[in-house]
Design a protein around this motif. Structure first.
Motif, mmCIF file in Angstrom:
data_model
loop_
_atom_site.group_PDB
_atom_site.id
_atom_site.type_symbol
_atom_site.label_atom_id
_atom_site.label_comp_id
_atom_site.label_asym_id
_atom_site.label_seq_id
_atom_site.Cartn_x
_atom_site.Cartn_y
_atom_site.Cartn_z
ATOM 1 N N SER A 64 0.757 -1.216 -0.115
ATOM 2 C CA SER A 64 0.110 -0.131 0.027
ATOM 3 C C SER A 64 0.836 1.220 0.071
ATOM 4 O O SER A 64 0.329 2.326 -0.116
ATOM 5 C CB SER A 64 -0.844 -0.078 1.194
ATOM 6 O OG SER A 64 -1.765 -0.994 1.055
ATOM 7 N N MET A 68 -2.285 3.192 6.871
ATOM 8 C CA MET A 68 -3.633 3.753 7.391
ATOM 9 C C MET A 68 -3.306 4.448 8.787
ATOM 10 O O MET A 68 -2.505 3.846 9.402
ATOM 11 C CB MET A 68 -4.681 2.735 7.434
ATOM 12 C CG MET A 68 -4.991 1.948 5.903
ATOM 13 S SD MET A 68 -6.215 0.951 5.955
ATOM 14 C CE MET A 68 -6.058 0.168 4.538
ATOM 15 N N ALA A 134 -6.466 -5.024 7.509
ATOM 16 C CA ALA A 134 -7.496 -4.463 7.145
ATOM 17 C C ALA A 134 -8.236 -5.509 6.273
ATOM 18 O O ALA A 134 -9.500 -5.442 5.861
ATOM 19 C CB ALA A 134 -7.017 -3.533 6.097
ATOM 20 N N THR A 219 -10.676 8.969 7.778
ATOM 21 C CA THR A 219 -11.522 7.832 8.689
ATOM 22 C C THR A 219 -11.774 8.621 9.912
ATOM 23 O O THR A 219 -13.013 8.353 10.379
ATOM 24 C CB THR A 219 -10.365 6.637 9.036
ATOM 25 O OG1 THR A 219 -10.036 6.207 7.785
ATOM 26 C CG2 THR A 219 -11.063 5.748 9.859
ATOM 27 N N THR A 283 -12.443 -4.988 9.827
ATOM 28 C CA THR A 283 -11.454 -4.543 8.911
ATOM 29 C C THR A 283 -10.839 -3.218 9.359
ATOM 30 O O THR A 283 -9.626 -2.860 8.797
ATOM 31 C CB THR A 283 -12.052 -4.278 7.681
ATOM 32 O OG1 THR A 283 -12.801 -3.096 7.715
ATOM 33 C CG2 THR A 283 -12.715 -5.533 6.918
ATOM 34 N N GLU A 287 -6.566 0.364 11.841
ATOM 35 C CA GLU A 287 -6.665 1.759 12.309
ATOM 36 C C GLU A 287 -7.063 2.052 13.561
ATOM 37 O O GLU A 287 -7.301 2.794 14.114
ATOM 38 C CB GLU A 287 -7.451 2.623 11.151
ATOM 39 C CG GLU A 287 -7.405 2.311 9.654
ATOM 40 C CD GLU A 287 -8.296 2.673 8.815
ATOM 41 O OE1 GLU A 287 -8.621 3.796 8.273
ATOM 42 O OE2 GLU A 287 -9.266 1.795 8.504
ATOM 43 N N ARG A 369 -11.289 -1.209 2.498
ATOM 44 C CA ARG A 369 -10.180 -1.914 3.384
ATOM 45 C C ARG A 369 -10.049 -3.230 2.853
ATOM 46 O O ARG A 369 -8.774 -3.666 2.739
ATOM 47 C CB ARG A 369 -10.113 -1.880 4.968
ATOM 48 C CG ARG A 369 -9.943 -0.437 5.474
ATOM 49 C CD ARG A 369 -11.021 0.599 5.959
ATOM 50 N NE ARG A 369 -10.518 1.867 6.357
ATOM 51 C CZ ARG A 369 -10.793 2.834 5.397
ATOM 52 N NH1 ARG A 369 -11.437 2.828 4.427
ATOM 53 N NH2 ARG A 369 -10.222 4.005 5.879
ATOM 54 N N HIS A 373 -6.620 -4.809 0.980
ATOM 55 C CA HIS A 373 -5.959 -5.984 1.315
ATOM 56 C C HIS A 373 -5.876 -7.067 0.325
ATOM 57 O O HIS A 373 -4.737 -7.726 0.125
ATOM 58 C CB HIS A 373 -6.380 -6.405 2.645
ATOM 59 C CG HIS A 373 -5.439 -7.260 3.456
ATOM 60 N ND1 HIS A 373 -4.310 -6.804 4.294
ATOM 61 C CD2 HIS A 373 -5.224 -8.614 3.580
ATOM 62 C CE1 HIS A 373 -3.543 -7.659 4.643
ATOM 63 N NE2 HIS A 373 -3.987 -8.726 4.294
ATOM 64 N N VAL A 387 -2.866 3.474 -0.347
ATOM 65 C CA VAL A 387 -3.159 4.120 0.518
ATOM 66 C C VAL A 387 -2.783 5.560 0.251
ATOM 67 O O VAL A 387 -1.614 5.811 -0.141
ATOM 68 C CB VAL A 387 -2.956 3.703 1.729
ATOM 69 C CG1 VAL A 387 -3.310 4.863 2.834
ATOM 70 C CG2 VAL A 387 -3.570 2.431 2.274
ATOM 71 N N THR A 393 -6.292 6.872 3.603
ATOM 72 C CA THR A 393 -7.477 5.789 3.105
ATOM 73 C C THR A 393 -7.253 5.425 1.666
ATOM 74 O O THR A 393 -6.619 5.857 0.962
ATOM 75 C CB THR A 393 -8.849 6.880 3.247
ATOM 76 O OG1 THR A 393 -8.636 7.547 2.161
ATOM 77 C CG2 THR A 393 -9.232 7.307 4.477
#
Length: 575
Positions: A64, A68, A134, A219, A283, A287, A369, A373, A387, A393
């Motif tokens: 990613s 996150m 996630a 988020t 998920t 975070e 999420r 993944h 991300v 995000t």
């Protein structure tokens, strides 16, 4: 001029072939033909290979490029659980199933599906604490069952996410028209397409886009918005329950079982949709500031309250109106109007809109999420794993889910969507319960082969006896002989697992109690509810699974094979 490394390029300037198809199998037609010629060998490799906890929570996250942001606590998760679940099922499906399948016994349908959902919540909670990634159920099944089983689950996760969001968005439109004091289909466009797909819904598309935009921005800000909307929804729920009982009439509860016990379970298999969404909370483990503490409180706390609330709301609706007169599209609003509280239906409609809005909000948050993944494992192009460096995000993944959900919501009716959603969700939850038993009783390189064989036999007996019970329920109207065989077989298989095998792994922080009984009961309950679904649901499920397998053979298998062996090659070089 040489292209800069991907980590130095703008998030929005990732449109090269390497961003979507970086694997060796897709670099040329010759490479692809070579990969296809090795399909069987690659399939066997992916079938027996397993991921591990460290890979899912650490190494794979590098795909990613940016992490996150850890910004959530147990309070956020409780409200996300509340916002994710309450809205779609209770406000949309309760009237439909009370009218068509269960009558006033819709209350028992919510009890049955609630018990099954709570069993799944226990299993999810242990996995989310042990593997705070996630990917949710996709990550858990990659560790316990390998890539192929995880892929089938991944396809159903995507199906669940897309169909669930589309169904809620369609319901949102129905309640919006009630708020405007118009017929429930007045804002949809009627066409000459096939029945069930002939009512176009542009408003559903619009609300999906708005929800996704909020989820992509931040988020933390999404959590604040969810707090506010869920608080409004809580007021409306209290309003519905209290006024429903005050203006209800117990005579409307008779006959209580107009469609019999089978109707109760048929409705339970559909309203199970009302409990979906809690897996989205799992998920968000990546975070969450303190997953081992916050996830159990968030998941178990929210779902316990929701189960009680659903039963009370279903009972209040059944008392306000005879089941034959319940409106199937906007049940609560119309019910209040018919008991003389015409003003109350607008409050209910407004609260329902708020509830469905939070469902759509979390539905944009959680599946994004999941998809990110899944893309990290290269099951789909890794472009979707990225991300955003500022928002923290997975914007690309969220856009994918939104486009698919909006396309489906535009055409499909609610009943066509809910059947497909329920079977997909129940299948995933059954797989998670099986994975938990495997995790507890099998550790690679530690568990003796003879114990592994015993585990496979016991699992096979648990699943087959559960399927036989469900089949007998569907085929026999009054008989009991079949149950005298299938139920004891399930009991003895679970007892054998408990007595003949020693648990190889005990959770250090939080774990499911009464293993193997609770996971085994979860498997049985999920299969039983699946067996209560109509034949069309299985046909749609079979078609979707066939499409997934075609995709896997021609893309997913080769992408994940290259990803796995590229990682092995790098590790060997370092060694």
């Amino acid at each position: 001029m040489e292209e800069p490394p991907s980590s130095q390029r703008s998030y929005w300037r990732r449109w090269s072939k390497q961003d979507f198809l970086p694997e060796q199998s897709f670099q040329s037609w010759a490479d692809y033909k070579t990969a296809l010629s090795q399909t069987w060998l690659r399939f066997k490799d992916r079938l027996v290979s397993r991921s591990d906890d460290a890979t899912e929570t650490g190494e794979i996250r590098k795909q990613s490029e940016n992490d996150m942001k850890r910004c959530l606590n147990w309070w956020d998760l409780i409200w996300f659980g509340f916002g994710a679940v309450i809205g779609a099922g209770i406000f949309v499906l309760t009237g439909q199933e009370a009218h068509d399948d269960a009558g006033p016994a819709i209350v028992l349908s919510y009890v049955a599906s609630g018990v099954s959902a709570m069993l799944s919540v226990f299993c999810y909670t242990e996995f989310a604490v042990e593997i705070p990634a996630a990917g949710g159920s996709f990550a858990y099944l990659r560790v316990e069952f390998g890539d192929f089983a995880a892929f089938i689950t991944a396809g159903n996760i995507l199906l669940e996410s897309v169909v669930g969001s589309a169904a809620v968005a369609r319901g949102w439109t129905s309640y919006f028209t009630t708020l405007l004091n118009r017929p429930s289909n007045s804002l949809r466009i009627t066409t000459n397409l096939k029945q069930g797909y002939n009512s176009l819904d542009p408003i559903a598309v619009g609300i999906l886009v708005i929800s996704a935009t909020i989820a992509m921005i931040s988020t933390r800000k999404t959590s604040y918005f969810n707090w506010i909307a869920s608080a409004v929804n809580s007021f409306v729920i209290l309003f519905v329950i209290v006024l429903g009982f005050l203006h209800g009439n117990t005579s409307n509860l008779s006959p209580f079982l107009p469609y019999g016990v089978k109707g109760v379970f048929r409705a339970a298999s559909i309203v199970y949709f009302a409990y979906t969404g809690f897996d989205s909370v799992a998920t968000m483990a990546e975070e969450t500031k303190n997953p081992s503490r916050d996830i159990p409180i968030g998941l178990l706390g929210s779902m316990s309250l929701i189960t009680v609330i659903y039963c009370l709301m279903a009972l209040s609706l059944s008392m306000m109106q005879k089941y034959t007169e319940i409106d199937e599209n906007a049940a609560f609003s119309v019910a209040f109007g018919r008991v003389g509280l015409k003003w109350a239906k607008y409050v209910v409609a407004f609260g329902a809109l708020k509830g469905m809005t939070t469902v759509l909000l979390v539905a944009a948050l959680g599946p994004g999420r999941y998809i990110a993944h899944i893309a990290r494992a290269h099951m789909i192009p890794p472009w979707f794993a990225l991300v955003h460096p500022k928002t923290g995000t997975p914007i690309n993944a969220t856009i994918l889910v939104t486009i698919l959900a909006a396309s489906l919501a535009f055409f499909s009716s609610l009943d066509a969507l809910s059947n497909l959603l329920s079977i997909s969700t129940l299948f995933i939850f059954m797989m998670i319960a099986m994975a938990l038993l495997v995790r507890r009783y099998y550790v690679r390189g530690v568990t003796p082969t003879q114990n592994l064989i015993k585990l496979v036999i016991f699992l096979f007996l648990i699943v087959t006896s559960s399927m036989a019970t469900s089949a007998y329920w569907g085929l026999s109207s009054n008989g009991w002989v079949g149950y005298a065989i299938t139920v004891p077989l399930w009991f003895l298989a679970t007892l054998g697992l408990s007595l003949c095998l020693t648990q190889q792994r005990i959770p250090t922080v939080w774990g499911v109690s009464f293993v193997p009984w609770l996971p085994s009961l979860s498997i049985a309950a999920d299969i039983f509810l699946m067996g209560s679904l109509p034949r069309d649901a299985f046909i749609r499920f079979g078609i979707c699974t066939a499409v997934m397998l075609i995709y896997y053979v021609f893309f997913g298998l080769h992408a994940t094979y290259d990803m796995a062996h590229h990682s092995v090659h790098k590790n060997n070089e370092r060694a």
